[in-house]
Scaffold this active site. Structure first.
Site, mmCIF file in Angstrom:
data_model
loop_
_atom_site.group_PDB
_atom_site.id
_atom_site.type_symbol
_atom_site.label_atom_id
_atom_site.label_comp_id
_atom_site.label_asym_id
_atom_site.label_seq_id
_atom_site.Cartn_x
_atom_site.Cartn_y
_atom_site.Cartn_z
ATOM 1 N N THR A 125 51.235 -18.285 42.877
ATOM 2 C CA THR A 125 51.009 -16.959 42.919
ATOM 3 C C THR A 125 52.034 -16.008 42.177
ATOM 4 O O THR A 125 52.024 -15.507 41.325
ATOM 5 C CB THR A 125 51.042 -16.374 44.466
ATOM 6 O OG1 THR A 125 51.914 -16.794 45.142
ATOM 7 C CG2 THR A 125 49.690 -16.955 44.872
ATOM 8 N N ASP A 126 53.420 -16.532 42.650
ATOM 9 C CA ASP A 126 54.561 -15.609 41.908
ATOM 10 C C ASP A 126 54.586 -15.920 40.616
ATOM 11 O O ASP A 126 54.895 -14.918 39.786
ATOM 12 C CB ASP A 126 55.850 -16.043 42.664
ATOM 13 C CG ASP A 126 56.126 -14.939 43.759
ATOM 14 O OD1 ASP A 126 55.252 -13.973 44.075
ATOM 15 O OD2 ASP A 126 57.384 -14.925 44.010
ATOM 16 N N ASP A 184 71.467 15.331 11.964
ATOM 17 C CA ASP A 184 70.826 15.304 13.240
ATOM 18 C C ASP A 184 71.373 14.195 14.361
ATOM 19 O O ASP A 184 71.189 14.167 15.320
ATOM 20 C CB ASP A 184 69.224 14.726 12.779
ATOM 21 C CG ASP A 184 68.625 16.032 12.536
ATOM 22 O OD1 ASP A 184 68.977 17.054 12.734
ATOM 23 O OD2 ASP A 184 67.603 15.610 11.674
ATOM 24 N N ASP A 193 66.102 13.614 11.066
ATOM 25 C CA ASP A 193 65.754 12.856 9.835
ATOM 26 C C ASP A 193 67.159 12.820 8.997
ATOM 27 O O ASP A 193 67.562 11.872 8.239
ATOM 28 C CB ASP A 193 64.517 13.177 8.949
ATOM 29 C CG ASP A 193 64.269 14.421 8.844
ATOM 30 O OD1 ASP A 193 65.314 15.186 9.258
ATOM 31 O OD2 ASP A 193 63.312 15.126 8.330
ATOM 32 N N ASN A 228 53.956 -12.148 49.608
ATOM 33 C CA ASN A 228 54.958 -13.153 50.479
ATOM 34 C C ASN A 228 55.222 -12.267 51.795
ATOM 35 O O ASN A 228 55.311 -13.290 52.738
ATOM 36 C CB ASN A 228 56.452 -12.670 49.678
ATOM 37 C CG ASN A 228 56.359 -13.302 48.599
ATOM 38 O OD1 ASN A 228 55.548 -14.333 47.941
ATOM 39 N ND2 ASN A 228 57.492 -13.176 47.684
ATOM 40 N N GLU A 246 60.868 -15.377 42.690
ATOM 41 C CA GLU A 246 61.358 -15.961 41.501
ATOM 42 C C GLU A 246 60.875 -15.549 40.208
ATOM 43 O O GLU A 246 61.748 -15.477 39.020
ATOM 44 C CB GLU A 246 61.148 -17.520 41.441
ATOM 45 C CG GLU A 246 61.863 -18.141 42.832
ATOM 46 C CD GLU A 246 60.866 -18.082 43.756
ATOM 47 O OE1 GLU A 246 59.747 -17.483 43.698
ATOM 48 O OE2 GLU A 246 61.258 -18.689 44.985
ATOM 49 N N ASP A 253 60.073 17.669 14.878
ATOM 50 C CA ASP A 253 60.270 18.383 13.433
ATOM 51 C C ASP A 253 58.935 18.809 13.032
ATOM 52 O O ASP A 253 57.910 18.134 13.676
ATOM 53 C CB ASP A 253 60.835 17.458 12.437
ATOM 54 C CG ASP A 253 62.204 17.257 12.648
ATOM 55 O OD1 ASP A 253 62.922 18.053 13.184
ATOM 56 O OD2 ASP A 253 62.759 16.156 11.676
ATOM 57 N N ASN A 293 53.648 -20.543 46.588
ATOM 58 C CA ASN A 293 54.727 -19.718 45.932
ATOM 59 C C ASN A 293 54.816 -19.842 44.246
ATOM 60 O O ASN A 293 54.627 -18.750 43.805
ATOM 61 C CB ASN A 293 55.986 -19.956 46.202
ATOM 62 C CG ASN A 293 56.999 -19.018 46.174
ATOM 63 O OD1 ASN A 293 56.642 -17.697 46.362
ATOM 64 N ND2 ASN A 293 58.480 -19.315 46.104
ATOM 65 N N VAL A 350 62.593 -19.239 50.713
ATOM 66 C CA VAL A 350 62.236 -19.385 49.139
ATOM 67 C C VAL A 350 60.909 -18.414 48.831
ATOM 68 O O VAL A 350 60.843 -18.048 47.662
ATOM 69 C CB VAL A 350 62.165 -20.866 48.600
ATOM 70 C CG1 VAL A 350 61.423 -20.884 47.362
ATOM 71 C CG2 VAL A 350 63.327 -21.557 48.717
ATOM 72 N N ALA A 351 60.084 -18.408 49.824
ATOM 73 C CA ALA A 351 58.807 -17.940 49.646
ATOM 74 C C ALA A 351 59.327 -16.528 49.630
ATOM 75 O O ALA A 351 58.417 -15.511 48.890
ATOM 76 C CB ALA A 351 57.866 -18.229 50.827
#
Ligand code: ATP
Length: 893
Positions: free
Chosen positions: A727-728, A634, A630, A696, A284, A326, A724, A279-280
């Site tokens: 930080t994440d 175009d 424009d 990580n 995520e 242009d 985790n 998971v770490a």
């Protein structure tokens, strides 16, 4: 629905209760309450439930859910709850972000609702297309998207491209007479125009008969509901990275399990630790950060007047290597003023602001400019004239006004009966007027001999091709070689000063239409006007920024090459003064064109087809091209360019629909600002990935190394998950909104084909991960007492150090050019850092969290020591960044 096409125009008007003056405002208001706004029901929007479901079925989240199920089976309730909490938190976070992003994009799309010119209360008004009601009378011109289903009341060569409804790509000529068959297919109803189709040519007036869901397009709107929202290339690359990390997480988890069991830990515990480690490894927070960064980026661009119509364009902008722009209105102000009228044998200077005393012989030329003109003047609150319509034409009206002429009066004497509208390929326009009996024969120093009088204005070179006489002081002379040469020279002299030059010519006709032959032939050249249009103030520095940012500006204009070159020189667009015309381009082979486009940066008298050819060639050479446009023609170039940029103010609806981005202020500088934002967004995403993966890696190394060093497993699953999350999750979100770096516009564009992470980025992730691991393990070893395994202070030190090191890492990674603690540059980051810091202290010190983490408290000096690790990490990261930036700066010199 009624068969409007079988009724006469008058009968339709009658049955919808609409007179020649259009509806009154109060009637329109009443009808709006009955029929509702003129819009299709929300289509293409993602269903929120589906959005939520997608959050919980992403690879990363599925891994987490599996982990929660396993820990539930193992009877580890706390861990199960913790993992589920993470799932719910990131799921909800991701959902909220995506929902907000979707809403923001929908709001952006709504902002491009066109305004239309409708006749209400007897005058022509700008009305939002949303507010149209049945009975409204609408003025149409080339470039409009037809705003509702309408019965055509007037048509001046009105041609409508109906591919959106009928699949027929050829534009259909519209007329006003009633048709006989009630059940004709839509494509054959030539007196009707339908919502969502485009006016390709000409002008017209039409009566609204159906709006919103009551239109033909409304009937099929349900079919359009499912618009697949594709992932952007960056999202795809990030998704691939996520999958790779999932595999790496699995490998790390397997190694952890084996190591743990080999060192005698219980299998059950190790299983959970392994899962937590997996998971770490998985970032995520990534999907949420990507969505929000792109969406916030799009909103930030909006505050800088760039409206993003397509999300992938937000990231493509960062890679743009060429901006084709242009001239008129984008590089210049589109504030046109006539300063010179040249009458062959006399030049009259129009000094701005001063009243002029134009000689009578100037009247004919000025009158042609006034009659062959679709613009109107109104007076604003300061008493100054305001132009409604094309600024070039407005300038001609103002000039004629200053010489004492009034458009309404002139048109009473010479009412318009026929016209050939302006188009950028012919570069001219013609109107035919009936000479009424009231017309005083001496008013223009010209006595009409015929019943009709045609006025033509346009590019001088274009007029000289079809003129055979020249008007000199009340007399016509044949247009000799000498005159031809002299007129071209005068034209060049004016153009060299950066002026737009328009020629004015006339022709007498016995009939209003010339029975199959063009009216634009055998003209008498009456004079030319020089019009100034100053460069925009901010553009010069934006051009300079472009060049330091490795982006080549190119000017592509319909104007004269000398005018183009003069303005390009003033704005320092290029060192190469060469200006190529569309005609010259047509004579080039593919190979020659390839050579030319890498050298020449000024293109003049260019048709929309030439624009397309230039874009395609630049792309073939590997450039990422932003191209402005424009006009109605175009669209192909706008669609082909990597970033099609439409003008918000002067652009046609058709150009806007074909574009990726709309410039709300029509300003070139805005494109450059948007490019900068695009680069910032990319930088922020990479910053997050580097931060998350480096941290990580540190965690994984620490977890794998302690058993090898003869110590117990470093962190419990809950401790790992907590770190985790902080930080994440929190720090990562804060890092996603950093401002531009000091050198954002001083480096070359990023290649869109390059890998997501450069070698340098991978090196960064590796060394920062190893550094964090070494410092953390060092702390662990320092505090680990093999004789007293019950003392878990070493574990607290590892937990604290890992957390603080990651906070330090984030500070070190902040945008280059600010101090790491700058609050104003990104308050969210500081807020997240303070929050993370507080939560980290709570995990260590708060007694009620003891049963989750079981971490013994640290003394103040121990806390200071672990925080020191954060400072060391921050300094190391900053040193690295500065080392690279220095190196690059030296390489540049
Ligand atoms: P840019 O491409 O830089 O925006 P532009 O779009 O204004 O330039 P066009 O509108 O294609 O260029 O104009 C090309 C030429 O056509 C001009 O140089 C001018 O001579 C002529 N022209 C422009 N507007 C009109 C008009 N309303 N009537 C007649 N001729 C015109």
């Amino acid at each position: 629905m009624e068969n409007w096409h079988t009724q006469s125009a008058e009968a339709t008007k009658e049955s919808l209760g609409s007179g020649n003056n259009g509806l009154s405002s109060s009637e329109a208001q009443k009808r709006l309450a009955i029929y509702g706004h003129n819009e299709l029901l929300d289509r293409g929007g993602k269903n929120p439930l589906r959005m939520l479901w997608e959050q919980f079925t992403q690879t990363m989240v599925l891994i987490l859910i599996a982990a929660a199920v396993i820990s539930a089976f193992l009877g580890k309730d706390l861990e199960t709850i913790a993992i589920m909490a993470i799932v719910v938190l990131f799921g909800v976070l991701g959902f909220v972000q995506e929902y907000r992003a979707e809403k923001a994009m929908a709001a952006l799309k709504r902002m491009v609702v066109p305004t239309v010119r409708a006749r209400r209360n007897g005058s022509v008004q700008e009305v939002s297309a949303r507010d149209l009601v049945p009975g409204d009378i609408v003025l149409l011109e080339a470039g409009n998207v037809v705003p509702a289903d309408m019965r055509v009341l007037e048509s001046a060569n009105l041609r409508v491209q109906e591919a959106a409804l009928t699949g027929e790509s050829e534009a259909i000529e519209k007329q006003t007479a009633a048709l006989s068959k009630p059940d004709m297919p839509i494509g054959d109803r030539t007196n009707m125009v339908y919502l969502g189709t485009n006016v390709a040519h000409g002008r017209g007036v039409a009566l609204v008969v159906g709006t919103g869901m009551q239109t033909e397009l409304g009937k099929i709107a349900d079919l359009l509901q499912e618009v697949e929202t594709k992932q952007t290339p960056l999202q795809q690359k990030l998704d691939q990275l996520g999958k790779l990390l999932a595999i790496l997480g699995f490998v790390a988890a397997a190694m952890m399990l084996i190591l743990g069991v080999l060192t005698g830990e219980p299998l059950e515990d190790m299983f959970l630790t392994a899962v937590s480690l997996a998971v770490a490894v998985v970032p995520e927070g990534l999907p949420a950060v990507v969505t929000i960064t792109l969406a916030i980026g799009a909103q930030r661009m909006l505050t800088r007047h760039a409206l993003m119509r397509k999300l992938p364009a937000v990231e493509t902008l960062g890679s743009v290597t060429i901006i084709c722009s242009d001239k008129t209105g984008t590089l210049t102000e589109n504030r046109m003023t006539v300063t010179t009228v040249n009458l062959q044998d006399e030049v009259i200077e129009f000094t701005p602001g001063e009243s002029i005393n134009a000689p009578q012989k100037a009247n004919l030329a000025l009158a042609i400019g006034m009659l062959c003109n679709d613009s109107l003047l109104s007076t604003n609150s300061d008493g100054e004239p305001d132009i409604i319509g094309d600024p070039t034409e407005g300038a001609l009206l103002i000039a004629a006004n200053r010489a004492g002429m009034q458009k309404e009066k002139l048109e009473e004497l010479l009412p318009r009966v026929h016209e050939q509208p302006f188009d950028s390929t012919r570069k001219r326009m013609t109107t035919v007027h009936k000479v009424t009996a009231a017309f005083p024969s001496d008013a223009l120093q010209f006595t009409p001999q015929a019943s009709y009088f045609a006025c033509t204005k346009g590019a001088v070179d274009s007029l000289l091709k079809i003129a055979d006489k020249v008007w000199i002081n009340g007399q016509t002379e044949p247009l000799s070689e000498e005159w031809h040469e002299q007129l071209l020279q005068t034209n060049n002299q004016l153009a060299q000063k950066g002026m737009r030059v328009l020629g004015l010519a006339f022709r007498e006709l016995q009939e209003p239409a010339n029975h199959g032959n063009s009216i634009e032939d055998k003209l008498t050249f009456a004079g030319m006007v020089g019009i100034i249009d100053p460069p925009r103030a901010a553009v010069k520095s934006a051009v300079a920024t472009c060049r330091t940012a490795g982006i080549r500006p190119i000017m592509i204009t319909g104007d004269h090459p000398l005018t183009a070159a003069a303005i390009a020189h003033e704005l320092r667009i290029t060192e190469n003064p060469e200006a190529l015309t569309g005609e010259m381009l047509n004579n080039l082979s593919e190979a020659e064109l390839e050579e030319v486009v890498s050298r020449v940066s000024i293109y003049a008298r260019v048709s929309p087809e030439d624009k397309l050819r230039i874009v395609e060639m630049l792309q073939k050479k590997g450039d990422i091209v932003a191209m402005t446009g424009d006009g109605v023609n175009d669209s192909p170039a706008l669609k082909t360019a990597n970033i099609g940029v439409a003008m918000g103010i002067t652009g046609t609806d058709v150009a806007k629909e074909a574009s990726d981005m709309v410039l709300l202020d029509d300003n070139f500088a805005t494109i450059v600002a948007a490019v900068e934002e695009g680069r910032v967004i990319y930088d922020n995403l990479i910053r997050f990935v580097k931060f998350s993966l480096g941290g990580n890696l540190g965690k994984v190394l620490v977890m794998l190394c302690t058993p090898l060093l003869g110590m117990p497993i470093a962190l419990t699953p809950l401790q790992l998950l907590w770190l985790n999350l902080l930080t994440d999750g929190l720090m990562g979100l804060g890092l996603g909104t950093e401002p531009p770096e000091a050198d954002t516009m001083n480096r070359a564009p990023r290649s869109p084909d390059s890998a997501l992470l450069s070698k340098k980025d991978i090196a960064y992730i590796s060394w920062s991960g190893v550094l964090i691991a070494i410092i953390t393990l060092g702390m662990g070893i320092l505090y680990f007492d093999p004789t007293n395994p019950e003392d878990l202070r070493w574990q607290t030190m590892i937990f604290a150090t890992l957390g603080f090191a990651q906070i330090g890492n984030a500070f070190g990674l902040r945008a280059y050019g600010y101090t790491p603690f700058s609050f104003r540059s990104n308050p969210l980051f500081i807020l997240m850092a303070v929050l993370t810091f507080g939560l980290q202290l709570a995990a260590i010190y708060a007694p009620f969290l003891d049963k989750f983490f079981g971490l013994p408290a640290l003394t103040l000096s121990e806390l200071a020591l672990s925080m020191g690790a954060g400072v060391v990490t921050m300094l190391a990261v900053m040193l690295e960044t500065r080392f690279y930036k220095k190196k690059k700066a030296t390489n540049h010199n």
